[in-house]
Design a protein around this motif. Structure first.
Motif, PDB file in Angstrom:
ATOM      1  N   GLY A 190     -12.238  -7.518  -6.163  1.00 48.59           N
ATOM      2  CA  GLY A 190     -13.646  -7.774  -6.627  1.00 48.59           C
ATOM      3  C   GLY A 190     -14.253  -9.462  -6.428  1.00 48.59           C
ATOM      4  N   TYR A 191     -13.326 -10.297  -6.670  1.00 53.17           N
ATOM      5  CA  TYR A 191     -13.904 -11.807  -6.121  1.00 53.17           C
ATOM      6  C   TYR A 191     -14.455 -11.804  -4.754  1.00 53.17           C
ATOM      7  CZ  TYR A 191     -13.395 -16.990  -5.787  1.00 53.17           C
ATOM      8  OH  TYR A 191     -13.764 -18.127  -5.555  1.00 53.17           O
ATOM      9  N   LYS A 192     -13.812 -11.208  -3.921  1.00 48.36           N
ATOM     10  CA  LYS A 192     -14.310 -11.215  -2.421  1.00 48.36           C
ATOM     11  C   LYS A 192     -15.721 -10.424  -2.331  1.00 48.36           C
ATOM     12  CE  LYS A 192     -10.055 -11.933   0.333  1.00 48.36           C
ATOM     13  NZ  LYS A 192      -8.800 -11.545   1.234  1.00 48.36           N
ATOM     14  N   ALA A 193     -15.595  -9.536  -3.140  1.00 46.93           N
ATOM     15  CA  ALA A 193     -16.820  -8.496  -2.900  1.00 46.93           C
ATOM     16  C   ALA A 193     -18.041  -9.289  -3.447  1.00 46.93           C
ATOM     17  CB  ALA A 193     -16.752  -7.265  -3.527  1.00 46.93           C
ATOM     18  N   GLY A 194     -17.761 -10.049  -4.644  1.00 48.59           N
ATOM     19  CA  GLY A 194     -18.934 -10.915  -5.182  1.00 48.59           C
ATOM     20  C   GLY A 194     -19.380 -12.032  -4.445  1.00 48.59           C
ATOM     21  N   VAL A 195     -18.364 -12.627  -3.986  1.00 47.94           N
ATOM     22  CA  VAL A 195     -18.701 -13.656  -2.870  1.00 47.94           C
ATOM     23  C   VAL A 195     -19.644 -13.223  -1.728  1.00 47.94           C
ATOM     24  CG1 VAL A 195     -17.860 -15.245  -1.209  1.00 47.94           C
ATOM     25  CG2 VAL A 195     -16.571 -15.287  -3.383  1.00 47.94           C
ATOM     26  N   SER A 201     -20.945 -14.899   4.749  1.00 48.48           N
ATOM     27  CA  SER A 201     -20.242 -15.712   5.712  1.00 48.48           C
ATOM     28  C   SER A 201     -19.521 -16.677   5.140  1.00 48.48           C
ATOM     29  CB  SER A 201     -21.449 -16.483   6.366  1.00 48.48           C
ATOM     30  OG  SER A 201     -22.062 -17.408   5.453  1.00 48.48           O
ATOM     31  N   ILE A 202     -19.561 -16.765   3.703  1.00 54.38           N
ATOM     32  CA  ILE A 202     -18.440 -17.381   3.035  1.00 54.38           C
ATOM     33  C   ILE A 202     -17.053 -17.223   3.314  1.00 54.38           C
ATOM     34  CG2 ILE A 202     -17.584 -18.400   0.967  1.00 54.38           C
ATOM     35  CD1 ILE A 202     -20.738 -18.572   0.248  1.00 54.38           C
ATOM     36  N   PRO A 203     -16.113 -17.865   3.726  1.00 48.70           N
ATOM     37  CA  PRO A 203     -14.675 -17.433   3.882  1.00 48.70           C
ATOM     38  C   PRO A 203     -14.004 -17.769   2.551  1.00 48.70           C
ATOM     39  CG  PRO A 203     -14.807 -19.503   4.761  1.00 48.70           C
ATOM     40  CD  PRO A 203     -16.024 -19.365   4.537  1.00 48.70           C
ATOM     41  N   VAL A 204     -12.903 -16.724   2.047  1.00 48.52           N
ATOM     42  CA  VAL A 204     -12.194 -16.764   0.908  1.00 48.52           C
ATOM     43  C   VAL A 204     -10.736 -16.938   1.193  1.00 48.52           C
ATOM     44  CG1 VAL A 204     -11.363 -15.562  -1.132  1.00 48.52           C
ATOM     45  CG2 VAL A 204     -13.932 -15.254  -0.351  1.00 48.52           C
ATOM     46  N   PHE A 205     -10.527 -18.110   1.150  1.00 49.98           N
ATOM     47  CA  PHE A 205      -8.858 -18.471   1.497  1.00 49.98           C
ATOM     48  C   PHE A 205      -8.061 -17.738   0.419  1.00 49.98           C
ATOM     49  CE2 PHE A 205     -10.720 -22.815   2.844  1.00 49.98           C
ATOM     50  CZ  PHE A 205     -11.195 -22.275   4.156  1.00 49.98           C
ATOM     51  N   THR A 206      -7.098 -17.066   0.853  1.00 48.36           N
ATOM     52  CA  THR A 206      -6.331 -16.635   0.026  1.00 48.36           C
ATOM     53  C   THR A 206      -4.628 -16.574  -0.039  1.00 48.36           C
ATOM     54  OG1 THR A 206      -7.736 -14.592  -0.128  1.00 48.36           O
ATOM     55  CG2 THR A 206      -5.627 -14.020  -0.946  1.00 48.36           C
ATOM     56  N   THR A 207      -4.112 -16.992  -1.198  1.00 50.05           N
ATOM     57  CA  THR A 207      -2.572 -17.515  -1.337  1.00 50.05           C
ATOM     58  C   THR A 207      -2.032 -16.609  -2.373  1.00 50.05           C
ATOM     59  OG1 THR A 207      -3.461 -19.524  -0.578  1.00 50.05           O
ATOM     60  CG2 THR A 207      -1.040 -19.362  -1.354  1.00 50.05           C
ATOM     61  N   TYR A 208      -1.023 -15.943  -2.264  1.00 55.49           N
ATOM     62  CA  TYR A 208      -0.151 -15.335  -3.334  1.00 55.49           C
ATOM     63  C   TYR A 208       1.264 -16.117  -3.245  1.00 55.49           C
ATOM     64  CZ  TYR A 208      -2.945 -11.326  -4.029  1.00 55.49           C
ATOM     65  OH  TYR A 208      -4.000 -10.283  -4.060  1.00 55.49           O
ATOM     66  N   PRO A 351     -14.843  -2.832  -5.247  1.00 53.90           N
ATOM     67  CA  PRO A 351     -13.780  -2.033  -4.811  1.00 53.90           C
ATOM     68  C   PRO A 351     -12.548  -2.645  -5.477  1.00 53.90           C
ATOM     69  CG  PRO A 351     -14.581  -3.960  -3.466  1.00 53.90           C
ATOM     70  CD  PRO A 351     -15.714  -3.563  -4.328  1.00 53.90           C
ATOM     71  N   THR A 352     -11.381  -1.978  -5.542  1.00 54.14           N
ATOM     72  CA  THR A 352      -9.980  -2.364  -6.235  1.00 54.14           C
ATOM     73  C   THR A 352      -8.997  -2.696  -5.204  1.00 54.14           C
ATOM     74  OG1 THR A 352      -9.275  -0.074  -6.025  1.00 54.14           O
ATOM     75  CG2 THR A 352     -10.515  -0.695  -8.136  1.00 54.14           C
ATOM     76  N   VAL A 353      -9.218  -2.585  -3.944  1.00 57.40           N
ATOM     77  CA  VAL A 353      -8.566  -2.998  -2.758  1.00 57.40           C
ATOM     78  C   VAL A 353      -9.298  -4.042  -1.888  1.00 57.40           C
ATOM     79  CG1 VAL A 353      -7.261  -2.247  -0.676  1.00 57.40           C
ATOM     80  CG2 VAL A 353      -7.240  -0.959  -2.788  1.00 57.40           C
ATOM     81  N   PRO A 354      -8.683  -5.114  -1.508  1.00 55.30           N
ATOM     82  CA  PRO A 354      -9.464  -5.938  -0.730  1.00 55.30           C
ATOM     83  C   PRO A 354      -9.969  -5.491   0.622  1.00 55.30           C
ATOM     84  CG  PRO A 354      -7.399  -7.164  -1.615  1.00 55.30           C
ATOM     85  CD  PRO A 354      -7.113  -5.523  -1.932  1.00 55.30           C
ATOM     86  N   GLN A 355     -11.247  -6.057   0.761  1.00 56.39           N
ATOM     87  CA  GLN A 355     -11.947  -5.487   1.974  1.00 56.39           C
ATOM     88  C   GLN A 355     -11.789  -6.465   3.159  1.00 56.39           C
ATOM     89  OE1 GLN A 355     -13.204  -2.114   1.936  1.00 56.39           O
ATOM     90  NE2 GLN A 355     -11.985  -2.357   0.075  1.00 56.39           N
ATOM     91  N   GLY A 356     -11.603  -6.240   4.405  1.00 55.25           N
ATOM     92  CA  GLY A 356     -11.547  -6.875   5.256  1.00 55.25           C
ATOM     93  C   GLY A 356     -10.312  -8.191   5.253  1.00 55.25           C
TER      94      GLY A 356
END
Length: 356
Positions: A190-195, A201-208, A351-356
């Protein structure tokens, strides 16, 4: 936040009593000596709550559930008992905790978090006369005496993404997930889709922080702080953490970076006692109203009309929302209102699954 969706409840009378609960880290908060306690004695409703890792005091997911329990105790006069989880515990420990609540006569029993799914299914099958509720989890194999309380975390996270993309000056943002799981990926998606809806063009750095069966990522502020610092070093100036109490460490790291903003989760973290010192650095929080779900479940049980099956709390039902403490997202109100309307009307499918 803490994870996406779960809750469990149980009832039954037995003979072990509170001593067995103490062995599992339970805290009795029986208020039969008060006027509301008298009502509990009359109704006979005794509610048990088994917390997820971090427990009451995590300033996030568990605390939201606790607020619902406290409200039920105060307004409905129910007797309650709380059992704490332990980091690194075995599946058998979760089962023992639930069994102890059942044996001591607590009904319903609420399990806070998807990590209880297997334990709830087993204990519920063994105790068909007891009502259970589990937060953030729904399984096709769970018995009929289990109610699932779930949330549309992706919808609230979408709004958090809109806020982040609108606020960022570096045009780089971050996401920290406590445990890489299906639930937390809903937050990420959801966060990535909202961005992307604001600026693709804004990248979303992701860390688990961890992967199952290691669930310590929900209760390790040190790891959260380290992960946030890594993203700040790469230029992110807005970081959203869906990591339980680990997110507290991320908020601390962000507060040390001039011009950077944190986005909290599950509770309004700018208003939490342990985090209020960072309130000027918390842009908003994606509030997951677990307290509403817990209270609704208990009230329905007390009224003799218990919730059954899967009860989902989405954006339209105010199951998720953005906090406005500090007024830092006020300038984006029109944009956020438009995004909310698009989601609740069905025009935007998050979406409920991260896209891209």
């Amino acid at each position: 936040m803490r994870r996406s969706l779960k809750l469990a409840a149980v009832v039954l009378s037995g003979s072990l009593g509170i001593a067995s609960l103490a062995a599992c880290g339970a805290k009795s908060t029986d208020n039969t000596s008060s006027s509301t306690g008298a009502a509990a004695g009359a109704s006979g409703l005794k509610v048990g709550m088994a917390y997820d890792i971090g427990g009451r005091g995590d300033q996030s997911f568990n605390d939201s559930a606790a607020r619902g329990l406290d409200k039920a105790k105060s307004e409905l006069g129910v007797t309650v008992n709380e059992a704490e989880a332990k980091t690194g515990e075995a599946e058998a420990d979760k089962e023992t905790r639930l069994k102890s609540l059942v044996t001591a006569g607590y009904n319903p029993v609420i399990a806070v978090g998807f990590v209880y799914q297997s334990a709830v299914e087993k204990v519920a099958k063994d105790n068909p006369n007891v009502k259970f509720a589990i937060i953030d989890s729904a399984s096709a194999t769970q018995p009929s005496n289990v109610t699932s309380l779930t949330f549309s975390e992706q919808e609230g996270s979408y709004l958090a993404g809109v806020a982040a993309a609108s606020k960022t000056k570096t045009k780089k943002v971050g996401f920290i997930g406590g445990v890489q799981s299906e639930l937390i990926k809903k937050f990420e998606a959801g966060y990535k889709a909202g961005v992307a809806s604001v600026d693709p063009s804004i990248p979303v750095f992701t860390t688990y922080l961890t992967t199952p069966p290691d669930f310590s990522g929900f209760n390790d502020p040190g790891k959260g702080k380290e992960a946030a610092q890594g993203q700040l070093d790469k230029g992110a100036d807005v970081i959203y953490s869906a990591a339980g109490s680990s997110g507290n460490g991320a908020i601390e790291a962000v507060s040390n970076k001039q011009g950077a903003w944190a986005i909290g989760v599950d509770s309004d973290q700018a208003a939490q006692p342990a985090l209020v010192k960072y309130k000027d650095h918390i842009l908003t929080s994606m509030v997951k109203n677990v307290d509403t779900a817990v209270y609704s479940y208990i009230k329905a049980a007390k009224d003799g009309n218990p919730l059954t099956g899967v009860k989902n709390f989405d954006l339209k039902a105010n199951g998720v929302s953005l906090s406005t403490t500090g007024g830092f997202i006020d300038e984006y109100k029109a944009k956020l209102d438009a995004a909310t309307q698009a989601i609740t009307s069905g025009a935007t499918k998050v979406p409920t699954v991260p896209q891209g």
